[in-house]
Scaffold this motif. Structure first.
Motif, mmCIF file in Angstrom:
data_model
loop_
_atom_site.group_PDB
_atom_site.id
_atom_site.type_symbol
_atom_site.label_atom_id
_atom_site.label_comp_id
_atom_site.label_asym_id
_atom_site.label_seq_id
_atom_site.Cartn_x
_atom_site.Cartn_y
_atom_site.Cartn_z
ATOM 1 N N TRP A 84 0.839 -1.199 0.000
ATOM 2 C CA TRP A 84 0.000 0.000 0.000
ATOM 3 C C TRP A 84 0.873 1.248 0.000
ATOM 4 N N GLY A 85 0.255 2.350 -0.375
ATOM 5 C CA GLY A 85 0.903 3.644 -0.313
ATOM 6 C C GLY A 85 -0.039 4.627 0.351
ATOM 7 N N ILE A 86 0.406 5.248 1.443
ATOM 8 C CA ILE A 86 -0.505 6.061 2.259
ATOM 9 C C ILE A 86 0.201 7.316 2.747
ATOM 10 N N ALA A 87 -0.449 8.454 2.573
ATOM 11 C CA ALA A 87 0.096 9.728 3.026
ATOM 12 C C ALA A 87 -0.187 9.944 4.513
ATOM 13 N N ASP A 88 0.506 10.904 5.087
ATOM 14 C CA ASP A 88 0.326 11.246 6.493
ATOM 15 C C ASP A 88 -0.863 12.184 6.695
ATOM 16 N N GLY A 89 -1.299 12.246 7.928
ATOM 17 C CA GLY A 89 -2.338 13.187 8.324
ATOM 18 C C GLY A 89 -2.289 13.390 9.824
ATOM 19 N N PHE A 90 -3.138 14.272 10.325
ATOM 20 C CA PHE A 90 -3.222 14.541 11.758
ATOM 21 C C PHE A 90 -4.570 14.092 12.304
ATOM 22 N N LEU A 91 -4.557 13.685 13.547
ATOM 23 C CA LEU A 91 -5.773 13.515 14.331
ATOM 24 C C LEU A 91 -5.798 14.668 15.323
ATOM 25 N N VAL A 92 -6.860 15.466 15.287
ATOM 26 C CA VAL A 92 -6.953 16.664 16.130
ATOM 27 C C VAL A 92 -8.307 16.698 16.815
ATOM 28 N N ARG A 93 -8.456 17.599 17.773
ATOM 29 C CA ARG A 93 -9.760 17.794 18.384
ATOM 30 C C ARG A 93 -10.696 18.430 17.362
ATOM 31 N N THR A 94 -11.957 18.088 17.446
ATOM 32 C CA THR A 94 -12.939 18.578 16.490
ATOM 33 C C THR A 94 -12.895 20.097 16.394
ATOM 34 N N GLY A 95 -12.873 20.573 15.158
ATOM 35 C CA GLY A 95 -12.759 21.999 14.906
ATOM 36 C C GLY A 95 -11.345 22.434 14.596
ATOM 37 N N ASN A 96 -10.374 21.536 14.876
ATOM 38 C CA ASN A 96 -8.963 21.819 14.604
ATOM 39 C C ASN A 96 -8.595 23.212 15.117
ATOM 40 N N PRO A 97 -8.613 23.412 16.435
ATOM 41 C CA PRO A 97 -8.470 24.749 17.028
ATOM 42 C C PRO A 97 -7.249 25.536 16.563
ATOM 43 N N LYS A 98 -6.152 24.865 16.256
ATOM 44 C CA LYS A 98 -4.947 25.583 15.842
ATOM 45 C C LYS A 98 -4.712 25.517 14.337
ATOM 46 N N ALA A 99 -5.718 25.068 13.592
ATOM 47 C CA ALA A 99 -5.669 25.059 12.122
ATOM 48 C C ALA A 99 -4.412 24.373 11.596
ATOM 49 N N LEU A 100 -4.161 23.174 12.073
ATOM 50 C CA LEU A 100 -2.969 22.423 11.683
ATOM 51 C C LEU A 100 -3.294 21.517 10.500
ATOM 52 N N ASP A 101 -2.644 21.756 9.354
ATOM 53 C CA ASP A 101 -2.926 20.940 8.177
ATOM 54 C C ASP A 101 -1.664 20.416 7.496
ATOM 55 N N SER A 102 -0.526 20.527 8.175
ATOM 56 C CA SER A 102 0.735 19.987 7.665
ATOM 57 C C SER A 102 1.772 20.095 8.776
ATOM 58 N N TYR A 103 2.883 19.393 8.614
ATOM 59 C CA TYR A 103 3.959 19.544 9.584
ATOM 60 C C TYR A 103 4.475 20.987 9.590
ATOM 61 N N ALA A 104 4.543 21.583 8.406
ATOM 62 C CA ALA A 104 5.041 22.959 8.315
ATOM 63 C C ALA A 104 4.146 23.935 9.066
ATOM 64 N N SER A 105 2.835 23.739 8.980
ATOM 65 C CA SER A 105 1.919 24.635 9.691
ATOM 66 C C SER A 105 2.080 24.491 11.200
ATOM 67 N N LEU A 106 2.363 23.264 11.650
ATOM 68 C CA LEU A 106 2.564 23.046 13.081
ATOM 69 C C LEU A 106 3.883 23.660 13.533
ATOM 70 N N ALA A 107 4.903 23.561 12.677
ATOM 71 C CA ALA A 107 6.216 24.107 13.029
ATOM 72 C C ALA A 107 6.165 25.610 13.246
#
Length: 245
Positions: A84-107
């Motif tokens: 299989w080939g599978i990309a990464d993702g995040f599990l966050v609290r509903t609503g994604n309070p800190k708007a995290l959509d990539s490692y770069a956004s979290l950094a």
């Protein structure tokens, strides 16, 4: 002929039912392929992610459920053809309070905290995108990382996008949501990384037999129907078939 395969608690790839039976997409694939090569007894051994490679290296079991193929891991174990080939993702609290959509956004957010399972490739991906070690909490088990998201100890748990979708659907959208990473951002690959079964490098007979069976089975209608029951689609299967000779 008996084969012991190690797995971890990580739906939809593998988990333990309440009656003690191992199940999941990777377990089902392994069982089908092993029976096809004449294995009459299959034992499933539950372990932690950090023990998968050392365990198969030491001969404590015969093979591991699929994990991402990396050059460093390939120096230690032998991999099957990709399954299989599978990309990464995040599990966050509903609503994604800190708007995290990539490692770069979290950094970019010094106040953001990321959870990762020990030894998984997401650790390297996060660091390559600028996430500092101070922002990372390492867990031994997925359940602990999920609980940390729920209680607010971390803001996101990094795993496969598919696995996170399954976890979020099981727990309920009122508490958690899965966020797929924005493609093309720093540290994110356009093609998803590939996963494969792994073996002790000396176990050439088993490796060759499994690869032969996989090449016949992967991508077949039977294979697609089998893993579809666990949530895997052509999005996860076809990348593994693309580079196959």
């Amino acid at each position: 002929m008996k084969v012991t395969i190690a797995y971890i608690e990580e739906p939809p790839f593998g988990w333990t039912e309440t009656n003690g039976t191992a199940t999941g997409a990777d377990i089902a694939l392994a069982d089908t392929v092993l029976r096809a090569i004449g294995v009459t007894r299959i034992e499933h051994h539950l372990t932690s992610f950090s023990e998968l490679l050392p365990g198969v290296e030491a001969g404590r079991w015969d093979m591991n459920v699929p994990l991402f193929v990396t050059r460093e891991r390939a120096d230690r174990v032998a991999f099957s053809v990709p399954v299989w080939g599978i990309a990464d993702g995040f599990l966050v609290r509903t609503g994604n309070p800190k708007a995290l959509d990539s490692y770069a956004s979290l950094a970019k957010r010094a106040d953001a905290r990321l959870g990762i399972i020990a030894g998984q490739v997401q650790h390297d991906s996060a660091r390559a995108s600028g996430v500092s070690e101070d922002q990372i909490t390492v867990f031994e088990h997925q359940a602990d990382a999920i609980e940390a998201v729920l209680c607010g100890a971390i803001d996101a748990y990094a795993s496969t996008a598919l696995g996170n979708r399954i976890v979020a659907s099981r727990i309920g959208g009122s508490m958690l949501e899965a966020v797929e990473h924005e493609r093309g951002t720093k540290g994110q690959q356009q093609k998803p990384p590939l996963g494969a079964f792994s073996f002790n490098r000396s176990n050439s007979d088993l490796i060759q037999a499994v690869n032969l069976a996989l090449r016949s089975y992967l991508g077949s209608p039977e294979h697609r129907a089998c893993v579809a029951a666990f949530g895997l689609t052509h999005n996860e299967i076809d990348p593994a078939l693309a580079g196959r000779g």
